[in-house]
Design a protein around this motif. Structure first.
Motif, PDB file in Angstrom:
ATOM      1  N   ILE A  93       0.831  -1.212   0.000  1.00  0.00           N
ATOM      2  CA  ILE A  93       0.000   0.000   0.000  1.00  0.00           C
ATOM      3  C   ILE A  93       0.862   1.257   0.000  1.00  0.00           C
ATOM      4  O   ILE A  93       0.674   2.156  -0.812  1.00  0.00           O
ATOM      5  N   VAL A  94       1.802   1.333   0.927  1.00  0.00           N
ATOM      6  CA  VAL A  94       2.590   2.554   1.093  1.00  0.00           C
ATOM      7  C   VAL A  94       3.464   2.830  -0.119  1.00  0.00           C
ATOM      8  O   VAL A  94       3.650   3.982  -0.500  1.00  0.00           O
ATOM      9  N   LEU A  95       3.983   1.790  -0.758  1.00  0.00           N
ATOM     10  CA  LEU A  95       4.848   2.001  -1.917  1.00  0.00           C
ATOM     11  C   LEU A  95       4.077   2.154  -3.215  1.00  0.00           C
ATOM     12  O   LEU A  95       4.670   2.426  -4.250  1.00  0.00           O
ATOM     13  N   SER A  96       2.761   2.007  -3.145  1.00  0.00           N
ATOM     14  CA  SER A  96       1.973   2.214  -4.359  1.00  0.00           C
ATOM     15  C   SER A  96       1.896   3.701  -4.663  1.00  0.00           C
ATOM     16  O   SER A  96       2.010   4.546  -3.782  1.00  0.00           O
ATOM     17  N   THR A 103      -4.174   8.671   4.294  1.00  0.00           N
ATOM     18  CA  THR A 103      -3.914   8.915   5.706  1.00  0.00           C
ATOM     19  C   THR A 103      -3.658   7.616   6.451  1.00  0.00           C
ATOM     20  O   THR A 103      -3.974   6.527   5.970  1.00  0.00           O
ATOM     21  N   ALA A 104      -3.095   7.757   7.633  1.00  0.00           N
ATOM     22  CA  ALA A 104      -2.853   6.597   8.487  1.00  0.00           C
ATOM     23  C   ALA A 104      -4.173   5.949   8.901  1.00  0.00           C
ATOM     24  O   ALA A 104      -4.245   4.741   9.089  1.00  0.00           O
ATOM     25  N   ARG A 105      -5.221   6.751   9.033  1.00  0.00           N
ATOM     26  CA  ARG A 105      -6.525   6.185   9.399  1.00  0.00           C
ATOM     27  C   ARG A 105      -7.031   5.232   8.319  1.00  0.00           C
ATOM     28  O   ARG A 105      -7.595   4.185   8.610  1.00  0.00           O
ATOM     29  N   ASN A 106      -6.838   5.593   7.049  1.00  0.00           N
ATOM     30  CA  ASN A 106      -7.254   4.709   5.958  1.00  0.00           C
ATOM     31  C   ASN A 106      -6.443   3.419   5.970  1.00  0.00           C
ATOM     32  O   ASN A 106      -6.994   2.332   5.781  1.00  0.00           O
ATOM     33  N   ALA A 118      -0.496   2.146  12.393  1.00  0.00           N
ATOM     34  CA  ALA A 118      -0.468   2.387  10.949  1.00  0.00           C
ATOM     35  C   ALA A 118       0.428   3.572  10.616  1.00  0.00           C
ATOM     36  O   ALA A 118       1.185   3.532   9.638  1.00  0.00           O
ATOM     37  N   CYS A 119       0.378   4.614  11.410  1.00  0.00           N
ATOM     38  CA  CYS A 119       1.220   5.793  11.188  1.00  0.00           C
ATOM     39  C   CYS A 119       2.696   5.418  11.322  1.00  0.00           C
ATOM     40  O   CYS A 119       3.522   5.797  10.496  1.00  0.00           O
ATOM     41  N   ARG A 120       3.019   4.643  12.345  1.00  0.00           N
ATOM     42  CA  ARG A 120       4.409   4.212  12.559  1.00  0.00           C
ATOM     43  C   ARG A 120       4.865   3.305  11.417  1.00  0.00           C
ATOM     44  O   ARG A 120       5.981   3.451  10.903  1.00  0.00           O
ATOM     45  N   SER A 122       3.759   3.215   8.323  1.00  0.00           N
ATOM     46  CA  SER A 122       3.910   4.028   7.125  1.00  0.00           C
ATOM     47  C   SER A 122       5.224   4.805   7.151  1.00  0.00           C
ATOM     48  O   SER A 122       5.961   4.844   6.165  1.00  0.00           O
ATOM     49  N   ARG A 123       5.516   5.402   8.293  1.00  0.00           N
ATOM     50  CA  ARG A 123       6.752   6.173   8.435  1.00  0.00           C
ATOM     51  C   ARG A 123       7.984   5.283   8.258  1.00  0.00           C
ATOM     52  O   ARG A 123       8.929   5.632   7.541  1.00  0.00           O
ATOM     53  N   LEU A 124       7.983   4.104   8.885  1.00  0.00           N
ATOM     54  CA  LEU A 124       9.125   3.199   8.787  1.00  0.00           C
ATOM     55  C   LEU A 124       9.321   2.678   7.364  1.00  0.00           C
ATOM     56  O   LEU A 124      10.459   2.537   6.893  1.00  0.00           O
ATOM     57  N   ILE A 125       8.227   2.410   6.672  1.00  0.00           N
ATOM     58  CA  ILE A 125       8.338   1.935   5.290  1.00  0.00           C
ATOM     59  C   ILE A 125       8.885   3.038   4.390  1.00  0.00           C
ATOM     60  O   ILE A 125       9.730   2.786   3.528  1.00  0.00           O
ATOM     61  N   GLN A 126       8.430   4.273   4.606  1.00  0.00           N
ATOM     62  CA  GLN A 126       8.941   5.389   3.811  1.00  0.00           C
ATOM     63  C   GLN A 126      10.437   5.585   4.040  1.00  0.00           C
ATOM     64  O   GLN A 126      11.190   5.854   3.098  1.00  0.00           O
ATOM     65  N   ILE A 127      10.880   5.439   5.275  1.00  0.00           N
ATOM     66  CA  ILE A 127      12.313   5.554   5.567  1.00  0.00           C
ATOM     67  C   ILE A 127      13.066   4.395   4.922  1.00  0.00           C
ATOM     68  O   ILE A 127      14.147   4.579   4.349  1.00  0.00           O
TER      69      ILE A 127
END
Length: 149
Positions: A93-96, A103-106, A118-120, A122-127
């Protein structure tokens, strides 16, 4: 704007595929070990391959530096309590390309997890996109310039 109904369909397909290939979290963990360490477990602290598996804990004990480690040690998955199969779905999802305005809620609603988790994630995957792309590739994701700008 992100079409979350389409994203949910994609995630459900990914989760169904992952759950059929890996019926338990342990089986996915074992798959990660084989893909990350094709020549056998390597200690992330001293790079020794002299280790003893600790199968009940899903870890290895290095016989050279006496440390304990797992396949996730030193990666963005280190210390996680979330099922690795949900992590794989989160990575997809995050890399799509559609995720940029979501949002993290979604993400939390899609994966049935807490919004803070989910927020954490997402942040870790982006890093990890920039620091740990090799491990993302070992999760059997297609690494290309399109996914990792």
């Amino acid at each position: 704007m992100v079409d979350w109904s389409r994203m949910v369909e994609v995630v459900n397909k990914v989760l169904a595929d992952v759950n059929s290939r890996f019926p338990t979290a342990t089986s996915f963990f074992d798959h990660l070990e084989v893909t990350r360490w094709p020549d056998g477990a390597t200690c992330p602290y001293c790079t020794s391959q002299r280790s003893t598996p600790l199968p009940k804990e899903g870890r290895h004990h290095c016989n050279y530096c006496n440390s304990s480690y797992s396949v996730t040690t030193g990666t963005f998955l280190s210390g996680t309590r979330v099922d690795l199969r949900k992590w794989l779905a989160a990575v997809v999802i995050v890399l799509s390309e559609d995720y940029t305005q979501s949002t993290a809620r979604n993400l939390a609603a899609t994966l049935s997890i807490n919004k803070n988790t989910a927020c954490r994630m997402s942040r870790l995957i982006q890093i990890a996109r920039h620091t740990d792309a090799r491990f993302l590739a070992s999760m059997n994701l297609i690494v290309s310039e399109k996914r990792f700008p």
